[in-house]
Design a protein around this motif. Sequence first.
Motif, PDB file in Angstrom:
ATOM      1  N   ILE A 174      48.130  39.279  55.730  1.00 54.85           N
ATOM      2  CA  ILE A 174      47.839  39.376  54.294  1.00 54.85           C
ATOM      3  C   ILE A 174      46.441  38.848  54.008  1.00 54.85           C
ATOM      4  N   ASN A 175      46.121  37.685  54.544  1.00 54.55           N
ATOM      5  CA  ASN A 175      44.811  37.083  54.268  1.00 54.55           C
ATOM      6  C   ASN A 175      43.666  37.891  54.866  1.00 54.55           C
ATOM      7  N   SER A 176      43.867  38.490  56.031  1.00 50.78           N
ATOM      8  CA  SER A 176      42.803  39.334  56.589  1.00 50.78           C
ATOM      9  C   SER A 176      42.623  40.588  55.738  1.00 50.78           C
ATOM     10  N   SER A 177      43.709  41.097  55.186  1.00 50.62           N
ATOM     11  CA  SER A 177      43.611  42.260  54.297  1.00 50.62           C
ATOM     12  C   SER A 177      42.930  41.893  52.986  1.00 50.62           C
ATOM     13  N   PHE A 178      43.232  40.699  52.455  1.00 49.85           N
ATOM     14  CA  PHE A 178      42.533  40.244  51.249  1.00 49.85           C
ATOM     15  C   PHE A 178      41.037  40.125  51.499  1.00 49.85           C
ATOM     16  N   ALA A 179      40.639  39.710  52.706  1.00 51.37           N
ATOM     17  CA  ALA A 179      39.216  39.602  53.033  1.00 51.37           C
ATOM     18  C   ALA A 179      38.548  40.976  52.995  1.00 51.37           C
ATOM     19  N   VAL A 180      39.224  41.983  53.526  1.00 52.87           N
ATOM     20  CA  VAL A 180      38.692  43.350  53.498  1.00 52.87           C
ATOM     21  C   VAL A 180      38.572  43.831  52.053  1.00 52.87           C
ATOM     22  N   ILE A 181      39.600  43.587  51.265  1.00 52.12           N
ATOM     23  CA  ILE A 181      39.597  44.006  49.861  1.00 52.12           C
ATOM     24  C   ILE A 181      38.471  43.298  49.108  1.00 52.12           C
ATOM     25  N   HIS A 182      38.263  42.034  49.407  1.00 55.97           N
ATOM     26  CA  HIS A 182      37.164  41.274  48.792  1.00 55.97           C
ATOM     27  C   HIS A 182      35.816  41.908  49.141  1.00 55.97           C
ATOM     28  N   GLN A 183      35.661  42.336  50.389  1.00 54.45           N
ATOM     29  CA  GLN A 183      34.410  42.976  50.806  1.00 54.45           C
ATOM     30  C   GLN A 183      34.181  44.309  50.099  1.00 54.45           C
ATOM     31  N   LEU A 184      35.257  44.924  49.611  1.00 52.24           N
ATOM     32  CA  LEU A 184      35.116  46.153  48.836  1.00 52.24           C
ATOM     33  C   LEU A 184      34.612  45.875  47.423  1.00 52.24           C
ATOM     34  N   GLY A 185      34.594  44.602  47.043  1.00 51.69           N
ATOM     35  CA  GLY A 185      34.127  44.225  45.717  1.00 51.69           C
ATOM     36  C   GLY A 185      35.239  44.169  44.683  1.00 51.69           C
ATOM     37  N   VAL A 186      36.466  44.035  45.134  1.00 50.34           N
ATOM     38  CA  VAL A 186      37.619  44.012  44.240  1.00 50.34           C
ATOM     39  C   VAL A 186      38.246  42.624  44.276  1.00 50.34           C
ATOM     40  N   GLY A 187      38.722  42.182  43.134  1.00 53.88           N
ATOM     41  CA  GLY A 187      39.418  40.908  43.064  1.00 53.88           C
ATOM     42  C   GLY A 187      38.513  39.784  42.609  1.00 53.88           C
ATOM     43  N   PRO A 188      38.972  38.563  42.823  1.00 54.55           N
ATOM     44  CA  PRO A 188      38.186  37.403  42.386  1.00 54.55           C
ATOM     45  C   PRO A 188      36.847  37.322  43.114  1.00 54.55           C
ATOM     46  N   LYS A 189      35.894  36.635  42.496  1.00 59.51           N
ATOM     47  CA  LYS A 189      34.578  36.487  43.130  1.00 59.51           C
ATOM     48  C   LYS A 189      34.676  35.755  44.460  1.00 59.51           C
ATOM     49  N   MET A 200      44.926  38.677  40.519  1.00 54.08           N
ATOM     50  CA  MET A 200      44.166  39.523  39.611  1.00 54.08           C
ATOM     51  C   MET A 200      45.029  39.950  38.437  1.00 54.08           C
ATOM     52  N   GLU A 201      44.376  40.146  37.306  1.00 52.78           N
ATOM     53  CA  GLU A 201      45.084  40.518  36.086  1.00 52.78           C
ATOM     54  C   GLU A 201      45.171  42.026  35.889  1.00 52.78           C
ATOM     55  N   SER A 202      44.165  42.763  36.270  1.00 55.60           N
ATOM     56  CA  SER A 202      44.129  44.204  36.042  1.00 55.60           C
ATOM     57  C   SER A 202      45.296  44.902  36.736  1.00 55.60           C
ATOM     58  N   SER A 203      46.172  45.509  35.967  1.00 59.34           N
ATOM     59  CA  SER A 203      47.366  46.116  36.565  1.00 59.34           C
ATOM     60  C   SER A 203      47.034  47.351  37.397  1.00 59.34           C
ATOM     61  N   TYR A 204      46.031  48.151  36.976  1.00 55.02           N
ATOM     62  CA  TYR A 204      45.684  49.351  37.749  1.00 55.02           C
ATOM     63  C   TYR A 204      45.126  48.965  39.113  1.00 55.02           C
ATOM     64  N   ALA A 205      44.109  48.114  39.121  1.00 57.84           N
ATOM     65  CA  ALA A 205      43.503  47.700  40.390  1.00 57.84           C
ATOM     66  C   ALA A 205      44.508  46.917  41.220  1.00 57.84           C
ATOM     67  N   ARG A 206      45.335  46.093  40.574  1.00 55.58           N
ATOM     68  CA  ARG A 206      46.328  45.312  41.312  1.00 55.58           C
ATOM     69  C   ARG A 206      47.326  46.227  42.009  1.00 55.58           C
ATOM     70  N   ASN A 207      47.723  47.316  41.370  1.00 55.97           N
ATOM     71  CA  ASN A 207      48.643  48.255  42.001  1.00 55.97           C
ATOM     72  C   ASN A 207      48.022  48.872  43.254  1.00 55.97           C
ATOM     73  N   LEU A 208      46.753  49.225  43.196  1.00 55.75           N
ATOM     74  CA  LEU A 208      46.061  49.760  44.373  1.00 55.75           C
ATOM     75  C   LEU A 208      45.994  48.705  45.477  1.00 55.75           C
ATOM     76  N   VAL A 209      45.667  47.472  45.090  1.00 56.19           N
ATOM     77  CA  VAL A 209      45.581  46.377  46.068  1.00 56.19           C
ATOM     78  C   VAL A 209      46.940  46.139  46.708  1.00 56.19           C
ATOM     79  N   GLN A 210      47.992  46.112  45.905  1.00 57.00           N
ATOM     80  CA  GLN A 210      49.334  45.878  46.437  1.00 57.00           C
ATOM     81  C   GLN A 210      49.710  46.943  47.455  1.00 57.00           C
ATOM     82  N   ASN A 211      49.456  48.198  47.120  1.00 59.89           N
ATOM     83  CA  ASN A 211      49.787  49.276  48.038  1.00 59.89           C
ATOM     84  C   ASN A 211      48.971  49.178  49.323  1.00 59.89           C
TER      85      ASN A 211
END
Length: 125
Positions: free
Chosen positions: A37-52, A68-79
């Motif tokens: 999960i944490n390695s995937s969050f790192a990749v998502i962070h590098q895409l410029g999504v999520g917290p700073k 994250m609060e945004s439901s649209y982006a959060r749904n993409l991140v969750q998937n």
Amino acid sequence: TVEIRIMANTSILNTVKKAIGISPDDDSFDDQIIMYINSSFAVIHQLGVGPKKNYVIEDANNKWDEYMESSYARNLVQNLLVKEVQKKFDPPTSSSVATALNEEINELIYRLNMEAEVDSDTDID
């Protein structure tokens, strides 16, 4: 394919565990799943999504609405997160299933990139 829709105040770890077929009560694989999960969050962070600041979880107490609060982006991140963890934790044995999973992951990455570009003036959180 299963689309993942999750309530904002639910556990990130338990959401992923349920999606990959592990009971939330079974903690025998938690360390490995948390690492994925944490390695995937790192990749998502590098895409410029999520917290700073790159987000990491420690246990089942970390909730989606903390991330994250945004439901649209959060749904993409969750998937994307579920598919990435599934690919690493329980890789498909069939090459056609592996190809399909990789295509889904690539599509989600593309959509997150597009979302990051659209919201480049503001943080997507």
